[in-house]
Scaffold this active site. Structure first.
Site, mmCIF file in Angstrom:
data_model
loop_
_atom_site.group_PDB
_atom_site.id
_atom_site.type_symbol
_atom_site.label_atom_id
_atom_site.label_comp_id
_atom_site.label_asym_id
_atom_site.label_seq_id
_atom_site.Cartn_x
_atom_site.Cartn_y
_atom_site.Cartn_z
ATOM 1 N N LYS A 52 -50.690 -54.537 -32.436
ATOM 2 C CA LYS A 52 -50.044 -55.184 -31.288
ATOM 3 C C LYS A 52 -50.824 -54.882 -30.010
ATOM 4 C CE LYS A 52 -45.604 -55.300 -33.599
ATOM 5 N NZ LYS A 52 -44.336 -54.642 -33.922
ATOM 6 N N GLN A 96 -40.657 -49.846 -31.927
ATOM 7 C CA GLN A 96 -41.060 -50.074 -33.318
ATOM 8 C C GLN A 96 -40.019 -49.478 -34.280
ATOM 9 O OE1 GLN A 96 -43.975 -51.864 -34.181
ATOM 10 N NE2 GLN A 96 -43.049 -51.830 -36.209
ATOM 11 N N ASP A 119 -38.497 -58.834 -28.918
ATOM 12 C CA ASP A 119 -38.233 -58.954 -30.359
ATOM 13 C C ASP A 119 -37.032 -59.861 -30.621
ATOM 14 O OD1 ASP A 119 -40.080 -57.613 -31.947
ATOM 15 O OD2 ASP A 119 -39.159 -55.646 -31.615
#
Ligand code: NAP
Length: 286
Positions: A52, A96, A119
């Site tokens: 990422k 994460q 997200d």
């Protein structure tokens, strides 16, 4: 033989578009910024976070990694998120998953400002998706839709079957297909007659987490088969939920693993970070 939907190439195109948008924002004095929080030292999570960060750098998005030890308390993590929520140089925040077991995922997800929730896991954003009025879409299902669009496959009026009902893939996937007028069936571990249901699918999305779970006898000839799975086979090699060698001669379209859905997830994360930056700078008209 199926047409192979090349996720790597489609993701590269999306990333190019994102880079152009990031450059246009920088010209206005806005550098889109993403904070990536990693708690603990899970090796797979470390790889995802590195990917990422690299993708952000290539797209001209500022990224900041905050790596915390595995014994970080939930209160410490929530305090960090509160400080990131208030920073104007950070437009997107990603924590994460999975988190260590002493930390409640739900508390962490709901602490992230919905405006920075790139997200799209926050309940407010899930609700927006449900009613079809959203800014962010969750990265993996949005990536699948982009693959379908790029291949010229429409969901409208089609029988769409999603195997898997997780909050991050299966459920939002079903909702996005429904928004595009697919007739959607969601299957899970308690589904009876899974094989028969799959055999009727014009679009079959597998998000199960079991290597080579979807076999040729489950697939309608000519169907579009999208493989979200990321598993290791008996030799430790990365493989999807679909038995690619068996299904490819039957399907009309198929995504490979690697090189299918995986690259799209990061591309859509970058896209969401741009959207967040625009939104927070009042450049997005909804
Ligand atoms: P998950 O939370 O474990 O959900 C798996 C789903 O599969 C569950 O809904 C489960 O049903 C269902 N399932 C399990 N066994 C089944 C069976 N025998 N028959 C029918 N359904 C069954 O997994 P996830 O997070 O959605 O991820 C799914 C896969 O996608 C994993 O391989 C993951 O690594 C991969 N993934 C890839 C990306 C990417 O970027 N490519 C992103 C996210 C996830 P129940 O609900 O009844 O338990």
């Amino acid at each position: 033989m199926a047409t192979i939907i090349d996720g790597k190439a489609i993701a590269a195109r999306v990333r190019g578009e994102v880079a152009a948008e990031a450059a246009a924002l920088r010209e206005k004095g806005i550098t889109p910024g993403l904070a990536v929080i990693l708690v603990g030292d899970d090796p797979a999570s470390r790889v995802y976070v590195n990917n990422k960060k690299k993708a952000c750098a290539e797209a001209g998005i500022y990224s900041e990694e905050i790596a915390l030890p595995a014994d970080t308390t939930q209160d410490e993590l929530l305090a960090l998120i509160a400080s990131l929520n208030s920073r104007s140089d950070i437009n997107g925040i990603l924590c994460q998953l999975p988190l260590p077991s002493h930390i409640d995922d739900k508390a962490v997800i709901s602490a992230i400002s919905p405006l920075k929730d790139v997200d799209a896991f926050h309940a407010a954003n899930v609700g927006h998706i449900m009613i079809g009025d959203y800014t962010f879409l969750p990265c993996t299902p949005a990536g699948v839709m982009e693959l379908l669009h790029s291949a010229g496959i429409t969901a409208a009026g089609k029988s769409c079957v999603v195997i898997g009902r997780s909050n991050i893939v299966g459920k939002p996937m079903a909702m996005l297909l429904l928004h595009e007028n697919g007739t959607v069936t969601v299957c899970h571990s308690k589904t009876a007659n899974l094989k028969q249901i799959c055999q009727g699918a014009d679009i079959l999305v597998a998000a199960v987490g079991k290597a080579k779970f979807v076999t040729a006898d489950m697939v309608k000839p000519g169907a579009a088969v999208i493989d979200v799975g990321m598993n290791r086979d008996e030799n430790g090699k990365l493989c999807g939920d679909v038995d690619f060698a068996g299904v490819e001669p039957v399907a009309g379209w198929i995504t490979p693993v690697p090189g299918g859905v995986g690259p799209m997830t990061i591309a859509m994360l970058l896209k969401n970070t741009i959207l967040a930056a625009k939104h927070q700078n009042a450049l997005l008209i909804k």
